[in-house]
Scaffold this active site. Sequence first.
Site, PDB file in Angstrom:
ATOM      1  N   PRO A  33      10.637 -19.701   0.993  1.00 24.23           N
ATOM      2  CA  PRO A  33      11.821 -19.417   1.781  1.00 24.23           C
ATOM      3  C   PRO A  33      13.118 -19.485   1.004  1.00 24.23           C
ATOM      4  O   PRO A  33      13.327 -20.341   0.161  1.00 24.23           O
ATOM      5  CB  PRO A  33      11.799 -20.546   2.799  1.00 24.23           C
ATOM      6  N   GLU A  34      13.993 -18.573   1.354  1.00 24.92           N
ATOM      7  CA  GLU A  34      15.364 -18.606   0.889  1.00 24.92           C
ATOM      8  C   GLU A  34      16.210 -19.010   2.099  1.00 24.92           C
ATOM      9  O   GLU A  34      15.651 -19.337   3.144  1.00 24.92           O
ATOM     10  CB  GLU A  34      15.747 -17.227   0.330  1.00 24.92           C
TER      11      GLU A  34
END
Length: 275
Positions: free
Chosen positions: A2-3
């Site tokens: 995830p960003e």
Amino acid sequence: MPELPEVETVRRGLEKMVLGDTIEQVSALYPKIIQGDPKNFCQLLKERKILSIDRRGKYLIFNLSGELSLISHLRMEGKYFVKSSSDPLEKHTHVVFSLHGGKQLRYNDVRKFGRMELVPTSQKFEVSGIKKLGPEPTKAAFDTSVFYHKLNQKKKVVKTALLDQTLVAGLGNIYADEVLWLSRIHPETPSYRLNEQEVKLLHDNIIIELAKAIRAGGTTIRTYTDAFQHLGSFQFELHVYGKKGMPCERCGASIEKIVVGQRGTHFCPVCQKVK
DNA sequence: TTCTCTGTTAGAGA
DNA sequence: GTCTCTAACAGAGA
């Protein structure tokens, strides 16, 4: 995984599912996820109520009763989801938070890179990692001229600079490629060569693109899901990431994939020229 | 089978 | 300080 947009989507899901719940007990099935003594970690969490859930960059912060905060970084593939305590444990679930009432908050992480840490709430922004983060990518916090000056002092190429969380927090490999394409900047341009106009464009695209991705519930390339185990939909709005050999949407040239700073990097060789 | 690739970041060494 | 490379780990796909 995830960003920033994915972490924010997870945060929102967790808010809906476990806010106000109280932890009954915790078990750390894979203790290396926890920074510090895992026994102490589990013991300290008992009977704490989840008061609020924050995010800073790609870090989740659970604020608990008794002035304690749980800092959690999902790294590549960390996931949270909520199950009934009677549901069988999944293969890669490493930390289980049993909540009063029969629910369990489960932390699942195939690659085991994620990390969790307990700190006094007053110090939640002081832990290593969070302390060094640059501004959130919002109009209010992210200043163009500061960004310009920081890029100006760096010897790195711009793609690598964007992944440096001290310049601006939250970009990862996907969104870095996307904002460079949107800004027509070649990923290997030395960051000090960008002029103010280019930096302004990059800055604005970072804010716009991350906000759009949050609205889409993040990007699912392989494995990402939010806390409801829903997929994101921003993968349908990507322009270059994962598009090697496909035509550029602007000019029709074939998208190339190269390695920059040990990370796979996608760009259009025609629209994005090196300066 | 074996090799390469993968959404991150802390830490070592130059 | 600043930059680059590696390690932490498991699985998908070629």
